[in-house]
Design a protein around this motif. Structure first.
Motif, short mmCIF file in Angstrom:
data_model
loop_
_atom_site.label_atom_id
_atom_site.label_comp_id
_atom_site.label_asym_id
_atom_site.label_seq_id
_atom_site.Cartn_x
_atom_site.Cartn_y
_atom_site.Cartn_z
N SER A 68 6.86 3.82 5.39
CA SER A 68 7.24 5.01 4.62
C SER A 68 8.72 5.33 4.74
CB SER A 68 6.41 6.22 5.04
OG SER A 68 6.66 6.56 6.40
N SER A 84 0.80 -1.22 0.00
CA SER A 84 0.00 0.00 0.00
C SER A 84 0.83 1.27 0.00
CB SER A 84 -0.91 0.02 1.23
OG SER A 84 -0.14 0.21 2.41
N ASN A 87 -1.28 7.82 -1.00
CA ASN A 87 -0.05 7.62 -0.25
C ASN A 87 1.16 8.19 -0.98
OD1 ASN A 87 -1.35 6.42 1.91
ND2 ASN A 87 -1.07 4.36 1.13
N GLY A 125 1.95 2.64 2.58
CA GLY A 125 1.40 3.40 3.69
C GLY A 125 2.44 3.88 4.68
N ASP A 126 1.97 4.50 5.72
CA ASP A 126 2.81 5.16 6.71
C ASP A 126 3.78 4.22 7.42
OD1 ASP A 126 3.51 7.56 8.23
OD2 ASP A 126 2.58 6.51 9.92
N LYS A 133 -5.93 4.50 -3.26
CA LYS A 133 -5.24 4.64 -1.97
C LYS A 133 -3.72 4.78 -2.17
CE LYS A 133 -6.95 1.02 0.07
NZ LYS A 133 -7.30 -0.01 1.06
N ASP A 179 -7.84 0.26 -4.40
CA ASP A 179 -6.47 0.19 -3.88
C ASP A 179 -5.53 1.10 -4.66
OD1 ASP A 179 -7.31 -1.63 -1.98
OD2 ASP A 179 -6.67 -3.38 -3.14
#
Length: 111
Positions: free
Chosen positions: A50, A44, A86, A46-47, A82, A79
């Motif tokens: 990261s 993803s 991101n 994501g954080d 998303k 997705d």
């Protein structure tokens, strides 16, 4: 290894992945920066991870950065949306520049 990304967690440093005795920092950032082709599958961006992806994607939006072929594979259009959100964060709001100077595609596998 279970844990959070590097940061300041006051009394919870032990929860950082990098503080775990068996954790070894992967050469992922260096490998992506040195590669001509980068393929990311099922992530993803994501954080939590990261710290591995942000340096690479920020570098790929700098003036004069060497263009790379970047492919990101994900499941469906939601997705994909998303991941774009991101990437907007990871590139410090320069997502469109990332696409314009690289051979960049996000490919969905559901269809």
């Amino acid at each position: 290894i279970f844990g959070a990304k590097d940061g300041f967690y006051k009394d919870y440093d032990f929860m950082q992945k990098s503080f775990h005795t068996k954790f070894h920092v992967p050469p992922l950032v260096r490998d992506m920066l040195n590669a001509d082709i980068v393929v990311i599958y099922g992530h993803s961006l994501g954080d939590c991870d990261s710290q591995y992806f942000e340096p690479f994607f920020k570098k790929q939006t700098e003036t004069g950065a060497k263009s790379k072929k970047i492919r990101i594979y994900t499941r469906n259009d939601f997705d994909k949306y998303k991941i774009r959100k991101n990437l907007q964060i990871l590139t410090d709001k320069h997502y469109s520049y990332l696409e314009s100077i690289n051979d960049f595609k996000i490919i969905t596998s559901e269809k």
